[in-house]
Design an enzyme around this catalytic site. Structure first.
Site, PDB file in Angstrom:
ATOM      1  N   VAL A  61       0.843  -1.680  -0.234  1.00 35.87           N
ATOM      2  CA  VAL A  61       0.352   0.103  -0.254  1.00 35.87           C
ATOM      3  C   VAL A  61       0.419   1.480   0.446  1.00 35.87           C
ATOM      4  O   VAL A  61       2.005   1.231   1.176  1.00 35.87           O
ATOM      5  CB  VAL A  61      -0.781  -0.282   1.628  1.00 35.87           C
ATOM      6  CG1 VAL A  61      -1.473   1.013   0.823  1.00 35.87           C
ATOM      7  CG2 VAL A  61      -1.809  -1.402   1.120  1.00 35.87           C
ATOM      8  N   ALA A 106       3.975   4.024   3.230  1.00 33.59           N
ATOM      9  CA  ALA A 106       3.903   2.924   2.290  1.00 33.59           C
ATOM     10  C   ALA A 106       3.901   1.771   3.826  1.00 33.59           C
ATOM     11  O   ALA A 106       4.646   1.928   4.530  1.00 33.59           O
ATOM     12  CB  ALA A 106       4.573   2.763   1.016  1.00 33.59           C
ATOM     13  N   LYS A 107       3.557   0.615   3.184  1.00 27.11           N
ATOM     14  CA  LYS A 107       3.662  -0.593   3.931  1.00 27.11           C
ATOM     15  C   LYS A 107       3.177  -1.801   3.140  1.00 27.11           C
ATOM     16  O   LYS A 107       3.026  -1.415   2.222  1.00 27.11           O
ATOM     17  CB  LYS A 107       3.241  -0.841   4.928  1.00 27.11           C
ATOM     18  CG  LYS A 107       3.275  -1.551   6.290  1.00 27.11           C
ATOM     19  CD  LYS A 107       4.419  -1.041   7.153  1.00 27.11           C
ATOM     20  CE  LYS A 107       4.625  -1.375   8.130  1.00 27.11           C
ATOM     21  NZ  LYS A 107       5.858  -0.663   9.010  1.00 27.11           N
ATOM     22  N   GLY A 108       4.160  -2.915   2.844  1.00 28.60           N
ATOM     23  CA  GLY A 108       3.682  -4.462   2.105  1.00 28.60           C
ATOM     24  C   GLY A 108       4.327  -5.526   3.177  1.00 28.60           C
ATOM     25  O   GLY A 108       4.527  -5.630   4.442  1.00 28.60           O
TER      26      GLY A 108
END
Length: 419
Positions: A61, A106-108
């Site tokens: 994201v 962001a992150k994932g």
């Protein structure tokens, strides 16, 4: 917007609504500030060691790219979903803006249990995940970093996979990678070192003598273990409680951090440690200590236990450890100084920024230089949040969020809306 569901995303949305009300953001601007620019869901098929082919869900994201590329960790955890990933990306946006870094959040990650994987399986998942991300990431679009369940080696595999696709080494595509591959000295310890440094600043503000003060550290992965070590070595704090997802220990006379850290490094978990008394993990949070540092997962300080905390300082090494219900209780109590997550654990992304800059310039700094720059920036942010909280008569969390959200909103207003 129904793709973003779950208690962690709801928590981030609730926090944003409160700060938007406080600073007077019009309703027609709120959705653009809250909802992510882009959310990716991918399938990651992997040949397992037993001959099966298993497919793992992966996510990334990217919240906004208004101020620069997005930046954020990559989490390997069994329960990971897109709602949790989006919430973490949102918090990373406010964190980067608060720190004055030229990033969006962001992150994932991948929904898997890294502890149940062989090294070959972990490498296969890591490489396939990065391969799926290549159309959407670059050193100027989205820069990944480690998070729960990942480490320097995983970042090395990410960097190699991206570099092989580009045909040359691209060190700056990830941060938190091994120093030998262009990582920076001090990055692995940065988050925990930053937590400990800010605890020291909070002790000064509250006139608590850090040397001899007591602390409980919930979560004993990279962040928690380094936090405990730095509290002891740099501030003379006595650690009386530690825990991870397998066990919790409490001893009012003190726990030997060197021994428990060595045990955790060797065994990867605290279960089986015999040199301190076991305690129920939920009860550990409510034991008496000057400092409580939740350094594990979200939503551990809740409406059910917030009224029973016996700490003077709540240092949020984890992302989102305190629910809005707990925040309301702590505000009503007024006797717990909260160092909010987007301030308290900002050391990791700050030194990741240093690593990214060094990679772009191909000019590297010593660990002492990195640590000194980190301390100076954390001191500046801490002072800004204190000033805002005092001026507006709001909590430390509200002050930190107000600064971060205002900076992102200001960037969007200056750039306008394209097309």
């Amino acid at each position: 917007m129904s793709v973003y569901t779950g208690p962690v995303f709801d928590m981030a949305a609730t926090q944003f609504a409160a700060i938007a009300d406080h600073i007077g953001i019009p309703q027609d601007e709120r959705a653009r500030l809250l909802y992510p620019k882009r959310a990716l869901a991918v399938s990651i098929p992997v040949h397992m060691d037993d001959g099966r082919t298993e497919v793992f869900p992966g996510y990334r994201v990217q919240h906004h790219l208004t101020l620069g590329p997005t930046k954020g960790g990559t989490r390997f955890a069994p329960s990971l979903d897109v709602g949790e990933t989006a919430a973490l990306a949102i918090w990373m946006s406010w964190k980067c803006a608060l720190a004055g870094l030229p990033y969006g959040g962001a992150k994932g990650g991948v929904a898997c249990d890294p502890g149940a994987l062989s090294r070959r399986e972990l490498e296969a998942i890591s490489r396939r995940y990065m391969q799926e991300m290549i159309p959407f990431v670059s050193p100027h679009t989205d820069v990944m970093a480690p998070d729960m369940g990942t480490n320097e080696q995983v970042m090395g595999w990410f960097m190699d996979t991206y570099s092989m696709h580009q045909g040359h080494s691209v060190n700056e595509i990830v941060t938190g990678k091994p120093v030998a591959l262009g990582g920076t000295e001090g990055r692995r310890e940065a988050t925990g070192r930053g937590v400990a440094h800010l605890v020291g600043r909070a002790c000064e503000r509250l006139a608590i003598k850090a040397s001899g003060a007591t602390a409980i550290v919930q979560g004993f992965g990279n962040v928690g273990s380094v936090t405990a070590q730095c509290l002891v070595a740099e501030h003379g704090v006595k650690i009386v409680g530690v825990s991870d997802h397998t066990a919790a220990f409490f001893d009012p006379h003190g726990i030997d951090v060197t021994r428990v850290s060595a045990y955790a490094a060797k065994n990867r978990v605290l279960a089986g440690y015999t040199e301190a008394a076991r305690i129920d993990p939920a009860e550990l949070l409510m034991q008496k200590a000057d400092i409580l540092a939740p350094c594990a997962v979200e939503r551990v300080i809740t409406g059910a236990n917030a009224g029973h905390l016996q700490c003077a300082i709540l240092a949020e090494g984890a992302n989102g450890p305190t629910t809005p219900e707990a925040d309301a209780i702590l505000a009503q109590r007024g006797d717990v100084f909260v160092i909010p997550d987007i301030l308290c654990n900002a050391g990791g992304v700050i030194v990741s920024y240093f690593e990214w800059v060094q990679g772009l310039q191909r000019l590297f700094w010593s660990e002492s230089e990195v640590n000194e720059k980190l301390r100076r920036l954390l001191d500046s942010i801490f002072a800004q949040v204190i000033t805002r909280a005092t001026k507006d008569r709001i909590s430390m969390r509200m002050a930190a969020l107000a600064i971060g959200v205002e900076r992102v909103r200001g960037g969007k207003q200056l750039r306008g809306l394209f097309p």
